[in-house]
Design a protein around this motif. Structure first.
Motif, PDB file in Angstrom:
ATOM      1  N   SER A 132      40.130  38.472  42.356  1.00  0.00           N
ATOM      2  CA  SER A 132      41.259  38.636  41.432  1.00  0.00           C
ATOM      3  C   SER A 132      40.767  38.733  39.989  1.00  0.00           C
ATOM      4  O   SER A 132      39.858  37.998  39.590  1.00  0.00           O
ATOM      5  CB  SER A 132      42.220  37.455  41.560  1.00  0.00           C
ATOM      6  N   PRO A 133      41.369  39.615  39.185  1.00  0.00           N
ATOM      7  CA  PRO A 133      40.977  39.730  37.769  1.00  0.00           C
ATOM      8  C   PRO A 133      41.278  38.443  37.006  1.00  0.00           C
ATOM      9  O   PRO A 133      42.098  37.619  37.432  1.00  0.00           O
ATOM     10  CB  PRO A 133      41.840  40.891  37.257  1.00  0.00           C
ATOM     11  N   LEU A 134      40.635  38.302  35.859  1.00  0.00           N
ATOM     12  CA  LEU A 134      40.817  37.104  35.039  1.00  0.00           C
ATOM     13  C   LEU A 134      42.271  36.923  34.627  1.00  0.00           C
ATOM     14  O   LEU A 134      42.778  35.791  34.599  1.00  0.00           O
ATOM     15  CB  LEU A 134      39.925  37.194  33.793  1.00  0.00           C
ATOM     16  N   LEU A 135      42.970  38.015  34.314  1.00  0.00           N
ATOM     17  CA  LEU A 135      44.369  37.912  33.912  1.00  0.00           C
ATOM     18  C   LEU A 135      45.198  37.246  35.003  1.00  0.00           C
ATOM     19  O   LEU A 135      46.049  36.394  34.732  1.00  0.00           O
ATOM     20  CB  LEU A 135      44.934  39.294  33.587  1.00  0.00           C
ATOM     21  N   HIS A 136      44.948  37.630  36.252  1.00  0.00           N
ATOM     22  CA  HIS A 136      45.716  37.063  37.361  1.00  0.00           C
ATOM     23  C   HIS A 136      45.397  35.576  37.545  1.00  0.00           C
ATOM     24  O   HIS A 136      46.291  34.774  37.838  1.00  0.00           O
ATOM     25  CB  HIS A 136      45.422  37.844  38.640  1.00  0.00           C
ATOM     26  N   ARG A 137      44.151  35.219  37.357  1.00  0.00           N
ATOM     27  CA  ARG A 137      43.764  33.809  37.472  1.00  0.00           C
ATOM     28  C   ARG A 137      44.458  32.986  36.373  1.00  0.00           C
ATOM     29  O   ARG A 137      44.960  31.886  36.630  1.00  0.00           O
ATOM     30  CB  ARG A 137      42.245  33.665  37.346  1.00  0.00           C
ATOM     31  N   LEU A 138      44.473  33.529  35.167  1.00  0.00           N
ATOM     32  CA  LEU A 138      45.105  32.813  34.063  1.00  0.00           C
ATOM     33  C   LEU A 138      46.620  32.697  34.269  1.00  0.00           C
ATOM     34  O   LEU A 138      47.216  31.665  33.932  1.00  0.00           O
ATOM     35  CB  LEU A 138      44.808  33.522  32.744  1.00  0.00           C
ATOM     36  N   THR A 139      47.239  33.741  34.810  1.00  0.00           N
ATOM     37  CA  THR A 139      48.674  33.668  35.096  1.00  0.00           C
ATOM     38  C   THR A 139      48.968  32.550  36.075  1.00  0.00           C
ATOM     39  O   THR A 139      49.923  31.778  35.903  1.00  0.00           O
ATOM     40  CB  THR A 139      49.186  35.012  35.649  1.00  0.00           C
ATOM     41  N   HIS A 140      48.150  32.445  37.118  1.00  0.00           N
ATOM     42  CA  HIS A 140      48.321  31.359  38.094  1.00  0.00           C
ATOM     43  C   HIS A 140      48.134  30.002  37.424  1.00  0.00           C
ATOM     44  O   HIS A 140      48.915  29.064  37.668  1.00  0.00           O
ATOM     45  CB  HIS A 140      47.325  31.519  39.243  1.00  0.00           C
ATOM     46  N   LEU A 141      47.114  29.872  36.597  1.00  0.00           N
ATOM     47  CA  LEU A 141      46.854  28.595  35.930  1.00  0.00           C
ATOM     48  C   LEU A 141      48.014  28.192  35.025  1.00  0.00           C
ATOM     49  O   LEU A 141      48.472  27.044  35.051  1.00  0.00           O
ATOM     50  CB  LEU A 141      45.566  28.682  35.122  1.00  0.00           C
ATOM     51  N   VAL A 142      48.499  29.130  34.223  1.00  0.00           N
ATOM     52  CA  VAL A 142      49.588  28.836  33.299  1.00  0.00           C
ATOM     53  C   VAL A 142      50.873  28.504  34.069  1.00  0.00           C
ATOM     54  O   VAL A 142      51.557  27.512  33.771  1.00  0.00           O
ATOM     55  CB  VAL A 142      49.819  30.017  32.340  1.00  0.00           C
ATOM     56  N   ALA A 143      51.206  29.318  35.065  1.00  0.00           N
ATOM     57  CA  ALA A 143      52.446  29.112  35.807  1.00  0.00           C
ATOM     58  C   ALA A 143      52.424  27.798  36.592  1.00  0.00           C
ATOM     59  O   ALA A 143      53.398  27.034  36.600  1.00  0.00           O
ATOM     60  CB  ALA A 143      52.688  30.285  36.755  1.00  0.00           C
ATOM     61  N   LYS A 144      51.309  27.508  37.243  1.00  0.00           N
ATOM     62  CA  LYS A 144      51.250  26.315  38.099  1.00  0.00           C
ATOM     63  C   LYS A 144      51.141  25.030  37.295  1.00  0.00           C
ATOM     64  O   LYS A 144      51.688  24.002  37.701  1.00  0.00           O
ATOM     65  CB  LYS A 144      50.109  26.459  39.096  1.00  0.00           C
ATOM     66  N   THR A 145      50.464  25.071  36.164  1.00  0.00           N
ATOM     67  CA  THR A 145      50.444  23.884  35.315  1.00  0.00           C
ATOM     68  C   THR A 145      51.822  23.641  34.699  1.00  0.00           C
ATOM     69  O   THR A 145      52.268  22.488  34.588  1.00  0.00           O
ATOM     70  CB  THR A 145      49.389  23.995  34.205  1.00  0.00           C
TER      71      THR A 145
END
Length: 278
Positions: A166-179
């Motif tokens: 997964s691209p970095l943008l997708h990883r960051l979206t998951h991190l922001v949304a889940k936190t």
């Protein structure tokens, strides 16, 4: 997609600045957030330092995500046309690799743009929550944290899953949304306990639900979200230590934390293995 990107950038930055500014005000005002929390410490109140530490980490993650939204552009938005055709071998390799990468980038951007309005809603809700919290209008603040928590949880379930590539943008979206969703759960039970003036220890039924739902929530979600739930229950356990009349409630929350940690660790094994094999 250009208008969507522009809208997402405006929404994320403006809502972040509003929430951040309000949170800073809440830290320096009289009374401040901690003063109100100390004066209204009930059955699900966490230790205030856990909230402060989490907020600091959230700010870093959110800024990294917003920066990524501004730094890049969706695939196929701009294409460079080369006057020199690639060699046959290079062309064959690119014909396979490049479309796969573009599809992943496109999926990442779609997920990020879909989440941006929910992120903005969350920021505005939390800013409004603080306004009512400082005025000890806990019913109104509960309405806002409920809206935020439900919206964030729904958004998390709608996110396309992460993969090792997964691209970095997708990883960051998951991190922001889940936190955001994970701390929203803590906000919901904390503010709810305060609004109800619910003293420790809770009833046997509420305790049983607490000891059950945190491990079950971790078991039915990703390791990342499960780890945030683990953070939540530890924060409440520490916050309940030393509370007069709490009885075994804090220690049982500690055992719940241990069980939840085991569940998260077990769930993380195949994920870590998958990433190591990449």
């Amino acid at each position: 997609m250009g208008n969507e990107v522009s809208s997402a950038r405006v929404l994320t930055v403006s809502s972040f600045l509003v929430n951040f500014g309000v949170q800073v005000y809440g830290m320096v005002s009289t009374p401040n957030m901690k003063d109100v929390a100390d004066a209204n410490h009930f059955a699900f109140s966490p230790h205030p330092m856990f909230i402060a530490a989490f907020f600091s980490g959230q700010v870093v993650l959110q800024l990294a995500w917003i920066r990524k939204l501004f730094k890049g552009d969706p695939p196929n938005g701009y294409q460079t046309i080369s006057g020199k055709p690639p060699s046959r071998g290079v062309g064959q390799e690119q014909s396979i690799v490049q479309p796969l990468n573009e599809k992943q980038e496109e999926r990442a951007w779609k997920a990020a743009l879909a989440y941006a309005p929910v992120y903005a809603l969350g920021n505005f809700c939390i800013a409004g929550w603080l306004f009512f919290w400082l005025r000890e209008n806990f019913v109104a603040s509960q309405v806002l944290v409920t809206i935020n928590t439900v919206a964030q949880l729904v958004a998390v379930t709608a996110l396309p899953p992460l993969t090792p590539s997964s691209p970095l943008l997708h990883r960051l979206t998951h991190l922001v949304a889940k936190t955001f969703a994970g701390i929203g759960v803590l906000d919901f039970i904390d503010n709810g306990g305060v609004a109800l003036r619910y003293l420790a220890p809770p009833s046997t039924l509420v305790q049983a639900l607490t000891y059950t739902l945190f491990p079950v929530g971790a078991a039915t979600s990703s390791p990342l979200f499960g780890s945030i739930l683990l953070y939540d229950v530890i924060a409440v356990a520490v916050g309940q230590m030393g509370v007069a009349g709490a009885g075994p409630w804090p220690s049982r929350l500690g055992w719940t934390s241990a069980v939840t940690a085991c569940v998260v660790g077990f769930k993380a094994i195949p994920v870590v293995t998958q990433y190591l094999r990449r």
